[in-house]
Design an enzyme around this catalytic site. Structure first.
Site, PDB file in Angstrom:
ATOM      1  N   ARG A 351      28.801  95.444   0.228  1.00 34.58           N
ATOM      2  CA  ARG A 351      28.117  94.258  -0.311  1.00 34.58           C
ATOM      3  C   ARG A 351      26.665  94.591  -0.608  1.00 34.58           C
ATOM      4  NH1 ARG A 351      26.081  90.132  -2.293  1.00 34.58           N
ATOM      5  NH2 ARG A 351      26.440  88.000  -1.561  1.00 34.58           N
ATOM      6  N   THR A 462      36.344  82.589  30.381  1.00 35.23           N
ATOM      7  CA  THR A 462      36.671  81.836  31.602  1.00 35.23           C
ATOM      8  C   THR A 462      38.114  82.046  32.045  1.00 35.23           C
ATOM      9  OG1 THR A 462      37.005  79.880  30.184  1.00 35.23           O
ATOM     10  CG2 THR A 462      34.918  80.048  31.343  1.00 35.23           C
ATOM     11  N   GLU A 464      41.104  83.851  33.903  1.00 31.78           N
ATOM     12  CA  GLU A 464      41.228  84.681  35.115  1.00 31.78           C
ATOM     13  C   GLU A 464      39.922  84.727  35.895  1.00 31.78           C
ATOM     14  OE1 GLU A 464      44.073  85.374  35.830  1.00 31.78           O
ATOM     15  OE2 GLU A 464      45.133  85.283  33.928  1.00 31.78           O
TER      16      GLU A 464
END
Length: 721
Positions: A351, A462, A464
């Site tokens: 780009r 968040t 385990e």
């Protein structure tokens, strides 16, 4: 009104050709008849990366399993769908999981006695790669095999294995891992669900005594699960023996069983291919033998026995299945970061935006220093995390395969997993969001994967265990290790040691050491910068910070054991932030050490030279992030600190020519990225634009730019004066 774009000029590369020739880079908008150049940067021909060799090192011991996982992830049949309803996505994910089961997915985790390969490390390596397909599929597979089946395998006995494990692995028995409660997420020891033993009927009565004890956020709960492994407080003969795991049937012939209430969690921020739900129990009876009793059993008369006498140690041993989840989530998050950076860096190398000094050619995004400054440090940290993840997988495999399953190794595994899972999941979110922004509006389009990856990976922080809770575990382990180092001293020696260390820490907050270092640095800026390139100094600086923070925190908390519990708790709470920061500092040491170990495996000199620069970038940006600490504590002088940003800038320039190869070494291709902006289409658009403007400027019909006309008029007026 429809606008028709001019056709792509003949000779423009196809998508596949553009992708295959990625090392040629983006197309310059110039007027030469030769092939457009990558950019104005000089490529260091002496340092060509051995991409395949580097991929082999990154893939590590379980390269074949990773290749298998990537092969499945590249299959469009497993790709994350777009423009489908939650219900359609859930149904699709279940069918895909059944297809994985037909391919013996996760059979590697089983011991040979149960028809497996006893290769838990290889199993997780393949599992981590599923994130490139559809994170919903990965997490649903994790619930079924990594949690539900693993609980039966690791907490159950041969009878449980015989009854349920084969059905679980074939998906004849879809399961639920019912641990988390609305009122107790990370604090598993305090779950409210009870399992009261009834000796008259030899049954456990599973009960949800209050709303906050409802099991929630459970995969497979809303629709697909037939049974659940339920974590509850085992009560027998009036004694609460703590949290144990029970096999509880949930549905039969598609109907929810009596005494069980299920609610659908509904639409989520991501992972909508998983039927998360909440479950409550109203006097649900299960046979005594449904207790997964490897670590604790109840006799018909209600007598409780356990091979582990300590209730605390027994509890943590039974939570072994959580470690597998943390290890696999860490690896999957790193892979997600690799995917995002691969898309963004590939797009950024093609780009173009804003004219360069010629006024004709536009500059490739990746040539802008700010673009490099945003993406390359994340690339360096991702490499560090990938090397550290390989070490974590080895530690996991040693314990779970039985190769070296000791109490000490289990504790080390718990700590390492608790350290790396937060780092990896936060890294993924940072890398995805930064990559999204670096791709501008195109990055916000769903077809380019980045917003979908962010939605799905958000919950990993968040999963385990909340990341900050895990970091507290790491911090407490560090404090424990520090305390153990003092055990060999008698009371008088400990007092003298603490006094001397307190004086040392106090001295760090005076300008004296900084003045001495400043004096030694007055000579040569070049010498100062060179010292920061020294890998031993880098490791020393990062290690010293971690060690100093543990030491200072320990000294601040040294009175806690002698205080009343209330005051001790208040003291610890007042230093909770320092505890978390101490754990983070320790993680930086783990990552840099792993990067250095990974470098030692690289035999190709050119590849090694590039990776040394990437390692330096990781180390120096880590030091730069905590520069205020180093200055305040006298570990860096102002003179040396001033060289940091300049040297980092030089590293960015040297890494730039190799950026595409560095992301290619992750082993992903357009089949995995599945983002149009990384497919080569942008390259074709740049060719088309260059051709258009070249012909336009060469024609007699091109309008004169007003700026050019204005400049000519000014020059004419000057001559007339």
């Amino acid at each position: 009104m429809t606008t028709t774009l001019p056709p792509v000029p003949s000779g423009a590369p196809s998508d596949s050709a553009a992708f295959a020739a990625h090392s040629a880079g983006p197309i310059a908008a110039n007027e030469s008849s030769g092939p457009p150049a990558e950019s104005h940067l000089h490529v260091d021909d002496a340092h060509h990366i051995d991409v395949k060799g580097l991929t082999k090192i990154l893939d590590g011991r379980w390269a074949e399993m990773r290749a298998w996982g990537r092969e499945i992830s590249a299959d469009p049949a497993f790709a994350r769908p777009m423009d489908v309803s939650k219900e359609e996505h859930r149904a699709m994910t279940l069918e895909r999981l059944k297809e994985l089961a037909k391919r013996n997915w996760s059979a590697q985790m089983l011991p040979e006695s149960l028809g497996g390969d006893n290769d838990p490390g290889g199993n997780l390596a393949a599992f981590e790669e599923l994130v490139a397909a559809d994170p919903s599929l990965q997490i649903k597979a994790g619930v079924q095999f990594g949690l539900f089946a693993s609980a039966i395998l690791h907490l159950g006995t041969e009878e449980h294995h015989r009854k349920w494990l084969a059905k679980t692995m074939s998906l004849e028995l879809p399961g639920i891992y019912a641990m988390t409660e609305i009122g107790h997420g990370s604090d598993v020891s305090a779950v409210g669900t009870t399992a009261l033993y009834d000796a008259d009927t030899e049954e456990f009565i599973i009960q949800t005594p209050f709303r906050a004890a409802t099991k929630d956020y459970l995969g497979n709960a809303a629709l697909h699960g037939h049974a659940a492994v339920v974590f509850a407080q085992l009560i027998s003969k009036g004694v609460n023996h703590g949290v144990h795991c029970f096999f509880v049937p949930i549905r039969e012939n598609g109907e929810v069983l009596p005494g069980i209430s299920i609610e659908d969690d509904g639409q989520k921020g991501g992972l909508n291919g998983i039927d998360n739900g909440r479950i409550a129990f109203d006097h649900v009876r299960v046979p005594r033998t449904n207790l997964l009793n490897r670590y604790g059993d109840v006799a018909p008369d209600g007598t409780y026995t356990s091979p582990i006498a300590s209730p605390g140690r027994r509890f943590f041993t039974m939570l072994t299945t959580l470690v597998q989840g943390r290890v696999s989530l860490s690896g999957a998050a790193i892979n997600a970061a690799e995917l995002a950076l691969g898309i963004a860096i590939t797009y950024g190398s093609q780009r173009r935006q804003f004219a360069d000094f010629t006024g004709i050619n536009e500059v490739v995004l990746l040539d802008y220093q700010l673009h490099q400054r945003r993406l390359f440090p994340l690339l360096a940290r991702t490499y560090a995390a990938a090397f550290a993840q390989e070490n974590l997988l080895h530690a996991f495999h040693e314990v779970f395969s039985g190769e070296n399953d000791t109490d000490e190794n289990r504790e080390d595994l718990e700590t390492l997993a608790a350290a790396l899972k937060p780092n990896s999941t936060w890294l993924a979110l940072d890398a995805i969001q930064t990559s999204r922004e670096a791709c501008g509006g195109a990055g916000y389009m769903a077809e380019n994967r980045l917003v979908g990856l962010h939605d799905d990976l958000d919950i990993y922080a968040t999963f385990e265990g909340d990341n900050h809770i895990l970091l507290q575990l790491v911090g407490k382990r560090l404090l424990g290790e520090y305390a153990n180092s003092l055990k060999g001293m008698d009371a008088g020696d400990v007092t003298k040691f603490i006094t001397s260390r307190a004086e040392t820490i106090s001295a760090r907050h005076t300008p004296w050491r900084r003045l001495l270092q400043s004096a030694s640095d007055l000579g040569s800026v070049r010498r100062t910068a060179a010292s920061l390139r020294d890998p031993d100094l880098q490791l020393e600086l990062i290690s010293t910070r971690a060690e100093s923070m543990v030491e200072e925190l320990s000294l601040n908390l040294r009175q806690a054991p002698n205080m009343p519990k209330e005051k001790a708790a208040a003291l610890v709470n007042s230093h909770q932030v320092e505890l978390i920061e101490t754990a983070k500092a320790h993680i930086d040491v783990i990552l840099l050490t792993a990067f250095n170990e990974g470098l030692a495996k690289v035999e190709d000199e050119a590849t090694r030279a590039v990776l040394v620069r990437l390692r330096d970038l990781f180390a120096l940006t880590t030091i730069e992030r905590e520069l205020s600490w180093y200055l305040m504590n006298g570990h860096l002088s102002l003179g040396r600190a001033r060289t940091l940003s300049d040297y980092i800038a030089r590293l960015l320039t040297k890494i730039r020519p190799h950026a595409l190869d560095l992301v290619a070494a992750f082993g992903y291709t357009q089949e995995h990225w599945r983002a149009p902006i990384s497919s080569g289409l942008e390259r074709e658009r740049q060719v088309q634009a260059a051709e258009y403007y070249r012909h336009h400027r060469a024609s007699n019909n091109a309008p004169i730019d007003e700026k050019v006309l204005y400049k000519r008029n000014l020059e004419t007026k000057k001559r007339m004066k």
